[in-house]
Enzyme design. Structure first.
Site, short mmCIF file in Angstrom:
data_model
loop_
_atom_site.label_atom_id
_atom_site.label_comp_id
_atom_site.label_asym_id
_atom_site.label_seq_id
_atom_site.Cartn_x
_atom_site.Cartn_y
_atom_site.Cartn_z
N ASP A 184 51.12 21.56 -4.57
CA ASP A 184 50.66 22.91 -4.26
C ASP A 184 51.79 23.81 -3.76
O ASP A 184 51.92 24.95 -4.20
CB ASP A 184 49.54 22.86 -3.22
CG ASP A 184 48.22 22.40 -3.80
OD1 ASP A 184 48.25 21.83 -4.91
OD2 ASP A 184 47.17 22.60 -3.17
N SER A 231 45.83 27.24 1.13
CA SER A 231 46.65 26.91 2.31
C SER A 231 48.13 26.81 1.96
O SER A 231 48.98 27.32 2.70
CB SER A 231 46.15 25.64 3.00
OG SER A 231 45.92 24.63 2.07
O1 PMV Z 1 41.07 20.37 -4.33
P1 PMV Z 1 42.50 20.19 -3.98
O2 PMV Z 1 43.34 21.34 -4.37
O3 PMV Z 1 42.67 19.81 -2.54
O4 PMV Z 1 43.08 19.03 -4.88
C1 PMV Z 1 42.83 17.68 -4.65
C2 PMV Z 1 43.50 16.85 -5.69
C3 PMV Z 1 43.28 15.35 -5.49
O5 PMV Z 1 43.86 14.71 -6.60
C4 PMV Z 1 41.81 15.02 -5.43
C5 PMV Z 1 43.92 14.86 -4.20
C6 PMV Z 1 45.43 14.85 -4.21
O6 PMV Z 1 46.02 14.72 -3.10
O7 PMV Z 1 46.05 14.90 -5.26
#
Ligand code: PMV
Length: 333
Positions: A157, A114
């Protein structure tokens, strides 16, 4: 003429979940990219063609009108609409755009699909209006789009997708970019089970609430592993990275975010020669990653596929978001 923009997906090497509690995370851009082709419209609609995902439609303001596929799909596409509109608003232009989306990043399995699509959309739209925005501005605008999907994203991200490369992040110090001297190939195993990051984060919060003292120690250990992991990565010490991946995975299992399938894929990777393996992202499904020396990689990929999962070999990439003018959409896809 179209603008073609593309941006990479990501994988979390160390620190998922513990990052929510202020510990560092190490995140890597991977050479699987999202692409968006954009052209101007004469009206103010944002038309999104995601035909390879089985849906397309347009937004008038916030309202979605399905052309192909079910109307609820608009929820998935709202992030693109917001990214495109926020960009036009930021540039002070009024208009509409057609966006054709093609992504090599699987959706909702923790590989940053996303964010990559939002970054790509902002980049395509800003180029369409010849704005010359800086990466910092692109990343910020994409963050607003991503918020529609994730509620409260950490900001890792959109940054890793914009800049590429290696990032570390913690709540106090924010994002740091690192230069990797040597590329290290990883294998991704995708269980194909979609999961909700929000739900997994809530589960961990509840476990911590019930067991605060023990969880504190586990989360601290994860933080330590991420720090050592970044150091090992910078030195390209793959044996040490592998050990730390195994340790990190063990702790992620301990806090309940692994699944039977993820365990099987990690064990089967190690049995076939991986130096280390762990789940990546929120867990509860989604993906795992393995690190191995070149001769073992095909065996590990085959072993993962035999477990009815997808496997991709990925390289890390320094190539962040890019855009250019092209004669036609999909010419090289
Ligand atoms: O799976 P993803 O890319 O949505 O990563 C989540 C990472 C977590 O540490 C579990 C949550 C966060 O907001 O950092």
């Amino acid at each position: 003429m179209y603008v073609e923009a593309s941006a990479p997906g990501k994988m979390i090497l160390f620190g998922e979940h513990s990052v929510v509690y202020g510990k560092p995370a190490v995140v890597l851009a991977i050479d699987r990219r999202a692409k968006v082709y954009a052209e101007k419209r004469t009206d103010k609609k944002v038309f999104i063609d995601a035909d390879n995902l089985g849906f397309s439609g347009y937004f008038e303001g916030d309202e979605y009108h399905a052309v192909r596929g079910k109307a609820w799909r608009g929820r998935n596409l709202a992030a693109l609409n917001v990214s495109a509109r926020k960009t036009m608003e930021y540039l002070g232009v009024e208009g509409g755009v057609n966006l054709k989306v093609r992504s090599m990043i699987p959706i909702a399995v923790g590989l940053g699909s996303s964010a990559a699509i939002c970054v790509t959309t902002v980049s395509a739209v800003e180029r369409l209006f010849d704005a010359g925005l800086k990466n910092e501005e692109i990343s910020k605008l994409a963050f607003e789009g991503e918020t529609i999907i994730h509620g409260k994203p950490s900001g890792v991200d959109n940054n890793v997708s914009t800049y590429g490369g290696v990032l570390s992040y913690d709540k106090e110090n924010g994002i740091k970019r690192h230069k990797l001297e040597k590329n290290i190939p990883f294998i991704i195993g995708n269980t194909k089970k979609k999961r909700s990051t929000k739900k997994m984060v809530e589960n961990v919060a509840a476990l911590r609430e019930r067991n605060p003292v023990e969880m504190e120690k586990i989360l601290n250990s994860m933080g330590l592993i991420a720090e050592s992991g970044l150091d090992a990565l910078m030195k390209a010490n793959i044996n040490r990275i592998g050990d730390l991946m195994d340790l990190n995975h063990g702790l992620l299992s301990a806090i309940g975010v692994s699944t039977m399938k993820l365990e099987i894929l990690c064990h089967t990777s190690r049995n076939n020669g991986a130096l280390g393996a762990k789940l990546t992202g929120a867990g509860g499904g989604g993906c795992m990653i393995a690190l191995a020396e070149e001769p073992d990689i095909p065996n590990i990929e085959r072993a993962i596929r035999r477990r009815k999962s997808e496997s991709y070999r990925v390289s890390l990439t320094d190539k962040g978001v890019e855009s250019k003018w092209v004669e036609e959409a999909y010419a090289d896809s």
